[in-house]
Design a protein around this motif. Sequence first.
Motif, PDB file in Angstrom:
ATOM      1  N   GLY A 159      24.460   8.853  29.780  1.00 24.65           N
ATOM      2  CA  GLY A 159      25.151  10.024  29.256  1.00 24.65           C
ATOM      3  C   GLY A 159      24.228  11.221  29.156  1.00 24.65           C
ATOM      4  N   GLY A 160      23.038  11.006  28.604  1.00 22.85           N
ATOM      5  CA  GLY A 160      22.086  12.095  28.464  1.00 22.85           C
ATOM      6  C   GLY A 160      21.607  12.627  29.799  1.00 22.85           C
ATOM      7  N   LEU A 161      21.360  11.721  30.747  1.00 20.82           N
ATOM      8  CA  LEU A 161      20.877  12.145  32.065  1.00 20.82           C
ATOM      9  C   LEU A 161      21.959  12.869  32.857  1.00 20.82           C
ATOM     10  N   ALA A 162      23.208  12.431  32.708  1.00 22.74           N
ATOM     11  CA  ALA A 162      24.308  13.124  33.395  1.00 22.74           C
ATOM     12  C   ALA A 162      24.437  14.551  32.878  1.00 22.74           C
ATOM     13  N   ALA A 163      24.320  14.723  31.561  1.00 18.86           N
ATOM     14  CA  ALA A 163      24.380  16.065  30.973  1.00 18.86           C
ATOM     15  C   ALA A 163      23.192  16.893  31.426  1.00 18.86           C
ATOM     16  N   ALA A 441      27.642  12.506  22.675  1.00 21.11           N
ATOM     17  CA  ALA A 441      28.392  11.928  23.798  1.00 21.11           C
ATOM     18  C   ALA A 441      27.951  10.503  24.047  1.00 21.11           C
ATOM     19  N   GLY A 442      28.830   9.741  24.688  1.00 21.10           N
ATOM     20  CA  GLY A 442      28.498   8.375  25.074  1.00 21.10           C
ATOM     21  C   GLY A 442      28.781   7.372  23.980  1.00 21.10           C
ATOM     22  N   ASP A 443      28.063   6.266  24.015  1.00 24.02           N
ATOM     23  CA  ASP A 443      28.329   5.157  23.098  1.00 24.02           C
ATOM     24  C   ASP A 443      28.143   5.530  21.639  1.00 24.02           C
ATOM     25  N   ILE A 444      27.286   6.497  21.339  1.00 28.29           N
ATOM     26  CA  ILE A 444      27.074   6.869  19.942  1.00 28.29           C
ATOM     27  C   ILE A 444      28.320   7.526  19.363  1.00 28.29           C
TER      28      ILE A 444
END
Length: 479
Positions: A159-163, A441-444
Motif C-alpha cells: 500500500g505504501g509503495l503503491a502510493a 490505507a491498507g490493512d491498518i
Amino acid sequence: MAEQKMLKFVSVSRDMPAKRKATERREDFNEIYREFAAAKAAEQASRCSQCGVPYCQSHCPLHNNIPDWLKLTAEGRLREAYEISQSTNTFPEICGRICPQDRLCEGNCVIEQSGHGTVTIGAVEKYITDTAWEEGWVIPAKPAAERPESVGIIGGGPGGLAAADMLRRQGIQVTVYDRHDRAGGLLTYGIPGFKLEKDVVMRRNGQLADGGVTFELNCNIGETISFEQLRSRHDAILIATGVYKSRDLGGPGAGLPGIVKAIDYLTASNHLSFGDAVPAYDSGELNAEGKRVVVIGGGDTAMDCVRTAIRQGAAKVTCLYRRDRANMPGSQREVANAEEEGVEFGWLTAPKGFTGDEAVTGVRVSRMRLGAPDATGRQTPEVIPDADYTEPAELVIKALGFEPEELPKLWDVEGLEVTRWGTIKADFLTKQTSLEGVYAAGDIVRGASLVVWAIRDGREAAESILAWLDTRSAAVAAE
C-alpha cells in the motif's frame, strides 16, 4: 524451431570446459523457456471470450482491464498489453504471482463458469510484466515537473509503495519510513520466496529509488523519530503500516519453548533467503529441519508456513483447522499445493493445550463438528465430547491471523481515532483520518486482507493526498 534448440541444449560437447558448458546450457534453457512461455501466454490469452460483461474485471479489486490486455497478448502486442496492465496496477508482476486468482478474476471467468477451465489470467499477467522488465519497458518515475510538497509514508509494504509511486510520478517529494532493513513489508519478509521471488520485490524497490523515492529503513516511529516530528517534516502523512500483531492462543503449556508465531518463523526464513545471519534459525528455534511440525490456522499464512516447513526438511507437517476444507479462509489452490507437497491436514480440529516439560512435545487437540449457523450463515464449530487426542510436535507454529498494533499508544499521538477493532478510522473514499493532512490505507484501515486491496487503497490515498495538496496550494495562492 524449439525442438532444434532443445536438441542443441541436450547435446553440448562433452569436451567443452565445464564453466562454458554451464553458461551455454543456461542461455539455451532461458531461450527455450522464453519461447515456451510466450507460446503458452498467447494460447491462454486467445481463449478469452471477450464477453460483454467481463466478470474477471469487475471481481478484480483494481478493476484491471483484463480482456483488453489478454487480446493484445494473443496478438503479440506485448508492450501495449503491458501499458494497459500497469495503468491500473502498480505491481502487476507481483499480483500475477501471489493474488488468489481462483477467488477473484479466474474464479469469475465465464469460460470457467461454463466448465471449460479458466483462462490463466495471473500467469499471463506475470509473463507480460516479466517481459516488460527484460525489454526495458519498465522505467523509473519521470515527473514532468518537480513540486515542493513532501509526503511521508509510514510503512514500505504494497500500500505504501503503491502510493509512493503515484505521488512521485506527480513530482511530489516522497520519503518512505520502514521498520525493517529492506522495504516491501510482507512482500519481503512475510511471503516465502517460492511464491514471490525476493529479487522481484527488490527490483521494484530499486525502481522507486531510481525514480526519486527516499527510503529511511530501520526506522521505528515513536523511537527513531516521533510522529509529531514526522508531521512537521512533511506536508502530508500516509499511514500504511499493515497489521503485524499476531493473534495468540492460550491453554495449558502455551508458553513452552518450541511454540512460535508465524510472522517470526516466516521472517527468519526470508532473512535466510537473503543470506542474512539468523541466530534463531541456527539455534533450531525457528528451524523445522527433522522436526514434527504442527501449524495451527487455515489462512494463506498457515499455507506459507506448512510449505516452508516442508522445504526446511521437516520430518512431518500437519495443519490443524477447526472447520472443514470447504470453510477454509485460505486459497484452495494453496491447500492443494500443500497436499501435493506432503502436508497432512487435520480438519475439524482445535488445539486446547500443549504437552511437554522443558519444550513442547505435542498439541492437545479437540475434535470438532459443525453446528448451527451463526448470524452470518456460517456453521459454528463445536467440540465433540470425549474425542480428544495428542498430535506429536517439536515445533508448533501459530498462524491465527493478525491484528493492528495500538498505534496511538505506540506513537504517543493524541487525536488519531481508531475503530473498536483497533484499526485506524479513515474516510472510506478519501482515506483521511481524524488528523488534518494525515491519511491511512491498507490493512491498518481494513484489517488483514489481500495485497491487491492494499495496492488499490494506496493508489486511492495518493489521489486524495494530491487533491488535498492542490486545494491547499490554491488557497495559499488566493490569499
